[in-house]
Design an enzyme around this catalytic site. Structure first.
Site, PDB file in Angstrom:
ATOM      1  N   ASP A  30       0.849  -1.193   0.000  1.00 52.46           N
ATOM      2  CA  ASP A  30       0.000   0.000   0.000  1.00 52.46           C
ATOM      3  C   ASP A  30       0.886   1.245   0.000  1.00 52.46           C
ATOM      4  OD1 ASP A  30      -3.210   0.544   0.986  1.00 52.46           O
ATOM      5  OD2 ASP A  30      -1.794   2.213   1.084  1.00 52.46           O
ATOM      6  N   ILE A  31       0.514   2.227  -0.772  1.00 46.61           N
ATOM      7  CA  ILE A  31       1.325   3.442  -0.918  1.00 46.61           C
ATOM      8  C   ILE A  31       1.307   4.290   0.359  1.00 46.61           C
ATOM      9  CG2 ILE A  31      -0.394   5.056  -1.873  1.00 46.61           C
ATOM     10  CD1 ILE A  31       1.701   5.635  -4.123  1.00 46.61           C
ATOM     11  N   ASN A  87     -12.991  -3.239   2.112  1.00 43.64           N
ATOM     12  CA  ASN A  87     -13.984  -2.175   2.199  1.00 43.64           C
ATOM     13  C   ASN A  87     -14.916  -2.266   0.998  1.00 43.64           C
ATOM     14  OD1 ASN A  87     -13.088  -0.857   4.601  1.00 43.64           O
ATOM     15  ND2 ASN A  87     -11.379   0.019   3.443  1.00 43.64           N
ATOM     16  N   VAL A  96     -10.849   3.130  -3.694  1.00 50.75           N
ATOM     17  CA  VAL A  96     -10.438   2.590  -4.996  1.00 50.75           C
ATOM     18  C   VAL A  96     -11.446   1.507  -5.379  1.00 50.75           C
ATOM     19  CG1 VAL A  96      -8.652   1.405  -6.306  1.00 50.75           C
ATOM     20  CG2 VAL A  96      -7.999   3.099  -4.595  1.00 50.75           C
ATOM     21  N   HIS A 100     -10.206  -5.094  -3.471  1.00 56.21           N
ATOM     22  CA  HIS A 100      -8.877  -5.373  -2.914  1.00 56.21           C
ATOM     23  C   HIS A 100      -8.987  -5.815  -1.474  1.00 56.21           C
ATOM     24  CE1 HIS A 100      -9.829  -1.064  -2.577  1.00 56.21           C
ATOM     25  NE2 HIS A 100      -9.201  -1.102  -1.410  1.00 56.21           N
ATOM     26  N   HIS A 102      -7.084  -5.881   1.989  1.00 58.86           N
ATOM     27  CA  HIS A 102      -5.980  -5.314   2.766  1.00 58.86           C
ATOM     28  C   HIS A 102      -5.401  -6.413   3.660  1.00 58.86           C
ATOM     29  CE1 HIS A 102      -6.900  -0.866   2.285  1.00 58.86           C
ATOM     30  NE2 HIS A 102      -8.082  -1.366   1.943  1.00 58.86           N
TER      31      HIS A 102
HETATM   32  P1  5GP Z   1      -9.801   1.475   0.255  1.00 59.17           P
HETATM   33  O1  5GP Z   1     -10.081   2.608   1.191  1.00 59.17           O
HETATM   34  O2  5GP Z   1     -10.406   1.690  -1.112  1.00 59.17           O
HETATM   35  O3  5GP Z   1     -10.162   0.143   0.856  1.00 59.17           O
HETATM   36  O4  5GP Z   1      -8.233   1.420   0.123  1.00 59.17           O
HETATM   37  C1  5GP Z   1      -7.521   1.900  -0.965  1.00 59.17           C
HETATM   38  C2  5GP Z   1      -6.065   1.780  -0.606  1.00 59.17           C
HETATM   39  O5  5GP Z   1      -5.307   1.963  -1.785  1.00 59.17           O
HETATM   40  C3  5GP Z   1      -5.579   2.810   0.416  1.00 59.17           C
HETATM   41  O6  5GP Z   1      -5.026   2.131   1.544  1.00 59.17           O
HETATM   42  C4  5GP Z   1      -4.525   3.600  -0.361  1.00 59.17           C
HETATM   43  O7  5GP Z   1      -3.417   3.976   0.439  1.00 59.17           O
HETATM   44  C5  5GP Z   1      -4.123   2.654  -1.473  1.00 59.17           C
HETATM   45  N1  5GP Z   1      -3.696   3.304  -2.684  1.00 59.17           N
HETATM   46  C6  5GP Z   1      -4.295   4.340  -3.327  1.00 59.17           C
HETATM   47  N2  5GP Z   1      -3.633   4.676  -4.435  1.00 59.17           N
HETATM   48  C7  5GP Z   1      -2.585   3.831  -4.520  1.00 59.17           C
HETATM   49  C8  5GP Z   1      -1.526   3.680  -5.476  1.00 59.17           C
HETATM   50  O8  5GP Z   1      -1.414   4.391  -6.483  1.00 59.17           O
HETATM   51  N3  5GP Z   1      -0.615   2.704  -5.236  1.00 59.17           N
HETATM   52  C9  5GP Z   1      -0.691   1.894  -4.131  1.00 59.17           C
HETATM   53  N4  5GP Z   1       0.264   0.955  -3.992  1.00 59.17           N
HETATM   54  N5  5GP Z   1      -1.676   1.996  -3.222  1.00 59.17           N
HETATM   55  C10 5GP Z   1      -2.610   2.955  -3.416  1.00 59.17           C
END
Ligand code: 5GP
Ligand code: ZN
Length: 113
Positions: A30-31, A87, A96, A100, A102
């Protein structure tokens, strides 16, 4: 999917720190890590959210968890413990819209609030 960030990572159009890959699944760091280990495990096929995966394709979810088991082992968090979460939709805070999983670990994780 044309405009999907994670599809672009699958296609190699956007860089990511990849940690695991097989026919169905890709995993990368995760970034913005929320824990010492924070990886995202995604199906290579695009589904916006868990809710959008048709019944016949649900086995891909097992593949995500199979990768999580392997990664927990290789990163050393299998014994100390870890959290997996998906999520789904607005109330979850999903940002996103490519499903995915986590994988978080490496410290004591607080209660879900
Ligand atoms: P969500 O809130 O949708 O479950 O989590 C999305 C996750 O994607 C977040 O933890 C965020 O830090 C990660 N994320 C968003 N953009 C990028 C990216 O460009 N690269 C990577 N590796 N992770 C990302
Ligand atoms: Zn996608």
């Amino acid at each position: 999917m044309n405009d999907c960030l994670f599809c672009k990572i699958v296609a190699g159009q956007i860089p990511a720190a990849k940690v695991y890959e097989d026919d169905l699944v890709l995993a990368f760091n995760d970034i913005h890590p929320a824990a010492p280990t924070h990886m995202l495990i995604i199906p290579k096929e695009h589904f916006p959210s868990l809710q959008d995966i048709p019944q016949g394709k649900l086995p891909v979810i097992a593949s995500l968890f199979a990768a999580a088991q392997k990664l927990a082992e290789t990163t050393g968090i299998a014994k100390t413990g870890y959290r997996t979460l998906i999520n789904t939709g607005p109330d979850s805070g999903q940002v996103v819209f490519h499903v995915h999983l986590h994988l978080l670990g490496g410290r004591k994780l607080g209660k879900l609030g």
